[in-house]
Design an enzyme around this catalytic site. Structure first.
Site, PDB file in Angstrom:
ATOM      1  N   ILE A   1       0.823  -1.203   0.000  1.00 47.26           N
ATOM      2  CA  ILE A   1       0.000   0.000   0.000  1.00 47.26           C
ATOM      3  C   ILE A   1       0.861   1.259   0.000  1.00 47.26           C
ATOM      4  CG2 ILE A   1      -1.702   1.312   1.344  1.00 47.26           C
ATOM      5  CD1 ILE A   1      -2.899  -1.251   2.270  1.00 47.26           C
ATOM      6  N   GLU A   2       2.105   1.139   0.426  1.00 47.98           N
ATOM      7  CA  GLU A   2       2.966   2.326   0.526  1.00 47.98           C
ATOM      8  C   GLU A   2       3.823   2.492  -0.733  1.00 47.98           C
ATOM      9  OE1 GLU A   2       4.602   2.996   4.526  1.00 47.98           O
ATOM     10  OE2 GLU A   2       3.314   1.359   5.208  1.00 47.98           O
ATOM     11  N   MET A   3       5.030   1.919  -0.764  1.00 47.44           N
ATOM     12  CA  MET A   3       5.876   2.055  -1.947  1.00 47.44           C
ATOM     13  C   MET A   3       5.712   0.905  -2.936  1.00 47.44           C
ATOM     14  SD  MET A   3       9.434   3.623  -0.478  1.00 47.44           S
ATOM     15  CE  MET A   3       9.551   5.310   0.068  1.00 47.44           C
TER      16      MET A   3
END
Length: 309
Positions: free
Chosen positions: A96-98
């Site tokens: 979900i982040e990088m």
């Protein structure tokens, strides 16, 4: 600031870490950097209510501030990382982040000659490793210490640094407001985990918090105490961004906690603050704890022309 023995601070390493911190090329599609969610202009957090990563995906929690994180014994809201170095590795592979993998990220950096040269200069070896990336980012983050707030000037003896209302707010912070039960010391945090009764955001599932790490029932719904320093720059508040401003947070504490009392921390008790007292407490946190140190408070992103190529 004390750095780990295996990761001493050097000016070259800090500069390399700063470039990595602001470089979106660490993410899978070149869209997200550390600074995307930990923005200096937003109190080293983001606009919330929860953080947005690759492909505009929303996480379930707000980004904790990077500022002063070096003083925290554990990292992340749930304390799952024991150091800044270990914390730096997590978002890279979080889908979900990088949304990247460590190996692909290393391959990307290794294909950039400027980075390859800088890593060799800083660490004295090649090829680039994951630990080196994490150590460089952590070295930079250890320089992000917010100091010289009006509060700091006041405790150093400048009686004019705080207004009369802010002085009253400090008195409440240290006394009737019960704030120093958890927000104490120069870091304004005990570094521990507490359940404040914060309910899930509408439509969200309950968050296990520290329990997901320890499996201790006493930790269910408990989250790390954030620093009060620069809090005024980081609305909305709580781990899930459900309290829109500082006054909303104060009212939650005044009530003795949020609506989910299933595992409420015993430190959470009704305070009985008057509106005047709440206003004074808000005034103290709104200005008196905000850093005036331009090296951190006004940190600017690395210009595109200065990224290694």
């Amino acid at each position: 600031m004390i750095a780990p023995p295996d990761n001493p601070q050097t000016s070259a390493k800090i500069l390399l870490g700063k470039k990595l911190y602001f470089d979106t090329r660490l993410s899978a599609d070149n869209s997200v950097s550390c600074a995307t969610c930990h923005d200096p202009a937003l109190g080293w957090s983001d606009a919330g209510p929860t953080s947005k990563g690759i492909k505009s995906q929303l996480g379930g929690r707000r980004a904790p501030p990077v500022s002063n994180a070096a003083y925290a014994p554990l990292q992340f809201w749930d304390g799952r990382a024991p150091s800044l170095e270990e914390q730096a590795k997590g978002p890279i592979v979080n889908p979900i982040e990088m949304g990247n993998t460590h190996q692909v990220m290393i391959n990307t950096l290794s294909g950039i000659k400027g980075y390859e040269d800088e890593f060799k200069t800083v660490f004295g070896s090649s090829p680039i490793t994951l630990d080196q990336v994490a150590q460089a980012i952590a070295a930079y983050e250890r320089t992000v210490v917010t100091t010289d707030s009006p509060f700091d000037r006041y405790v150093r003896g400048d009686q004019t640094a705080l207004t009369c209302v802010e002085k009253k707010g400090l008195e409440i912070f240290n006394g009737k407001g019960h704030c120093t039960a958890c927000h104490w010391g120069g870091y304004f945090s005990d570094g521990r985990f507490h359940n404040l009764g914060v309910a899930p955001a509408p439509g969200a599932n309950p968050d296990e918090g520290r329990y997901a790490v320890t499996k201790n029932p006493a930790d269910m719904g408990a989250f790390k105490t954030p620093t009060v320093r620069d809090a005024a720059k980081r609305a909305p508040f709580m781990h899930n961004g459900t309290e829109k401003d500082l006054m909303a947070v104060i009212r939650l504490y005044d009530r003795g906690g949020g609506p989910d009392g299933s595992n409420l921390d015993p430190l959470m008790v009704p305070l009985g603050l008057s509106q005047k007292e709440m206003t004074a407490l808000e005034a103290f946190m709104k200005r008196a704890t905000v850093s005036l140190n331009p090296g951190v408070a006004d940190e600017k992103p690395v210009p595109a022309s200065e990224f290694p190529e």
